[in-house]
Write a protein that holds these residues in place. Sequence first.
Motif, PDB file in Angstrom:
ATOM      1  N   PHE A   1      23.985  37.232 -61.070  1.00 21.89           N
ATOM      2  CA  PHE A   1      22.853  37.166 -60.138  1.00 21.89           C
ATOM      3  C   PHE A   1      21.560  36.811 -60.865  1.00 21.89           C
ATOM      4  CE2 PHE A   1      19.365  39.080 -57.680  1.00 21.89           C
ATOM      5  CZ  PHE A   1      19.529  38.396 -56.493  1.00 21.89           C
ATOM      6  N   GLY A   2      21.223  37.599 -61.891  1.00 19.72           N
ATOM      7  CA  GLY A   2      20.005  37.327 -62.639  1.00 19.72           C
ATOM      8  C   GLY A   2      19.508  38.555 -63.351  1.00 19.72           C
ATOM      9  N   SER A   3      18.355  38.410 -63.984  1.00 19.30           N
ATOM     10  CA  SER A   3      17.788  39.534 -64.720  1.00 19.30           C
ATOM     11  C   SER A   3      16.301  39.674 -64.421  1.00 19.30           C
ATOM     12  CB  SER A   3      18.020  39.365 -66.223  1.00 19.30           C
ATOM     13  OG  SER A   3      17.449  38.164 -66.677  1.00 19.30           O
ATOM     14  N   PHE A   4      15.881  40.933 -64.334  1.00 21.59           N
ATOM     15  CA  PHE A   4      14.484  41.286 -64.132  1.00 21.59           C
ATOM     16  C   PHE A   4      13.955  41.823 -65.446  1.00 21.59           C
ATOM     17  CE2 PHE A   4      16.663  41.925 -60.113  1.00 21.59           C
ATOM     18  CZ  PHE A   4      15.797  41.379 -59.180  1.00 21.59           C
ATOM     19  N   SER A   5      12.762  41.420 -65.816  1.00 20.18           N
ATOM     20  CA  SER A   5      12.154  41.979 -67.017  1.00 20.18           C
ATOM     21  C   SER A   5      10.649  42.136 -66.808  1.00 20.18           C
ATOM     22  CB  SER A   5      12.442  41.111 -68.245  1.00 20.18           C
ATOM     23  OG  SER A   5      11.946  39.815 -68.058  1.00 20.18           O
ATOM     24  N   ARG A   6      10.100  43.080 -67.521  1.00 18.79           N
ATOM     25  CA  ARG A   6       8.663  43.353 -67.448  1.00 18.79           C
ATOM     26  C   ARG A   6       7.968  42.510 -68.500  1.00 18.79           C
ATOM     27  NH1 ARG A   6       6.106  49.411 -67.785  1.00 18.79           N
ATOM     28  NH2 ARG A   6       4.051  48.798 -68.494  1.00 18.79           N
ATOM     29  N   LYS A   7       6.924  41.832 -68.101  1.00 15.02           N
ATOM     30  CA  LYS A   7       6.140  40.995 -69.009  1.00 15.02           C
ATOM     31  C   LYS A   7       4.697  41.470 -69.019  1.00 15.02           C
ATOM     32  CE  LYS A   7       9.468  38.018 -69.739  1.00 15.02           C
ATOM     33  NZ  LYS A   7      10.152  37.906 -70.974  1.00 15.02           N
TER      34      LYS A   7
END
Length: 91
Positions: A47-53
Amino acid sequence: MHKPELISEIADQTSMTKEQASQVLTTILDEILLALSREEDVVLIGFGSFSRKHRKARIGKNPQTGQPIDIPATNTVSFKAGKQLKETVNE
């Protein structure tokens, strides 16, 4: 698709009631939020990946007056689509 529609789809495709499906979806979303607040990446294979920037503070420009303005540092979330999601969207 909005959250109530997603809940209905989850309930229809499983043996859950809409209330149970709502609890599951809410729990999933809450856990994603908590992981990101702890600066952990959330990876959902395919599906995908979420990351904090982190965005640094910078000087911007007021578009109406042209005057420089200070833009404070902020944290934001980025999402990178996974292979399966990309392939499905491009079919």
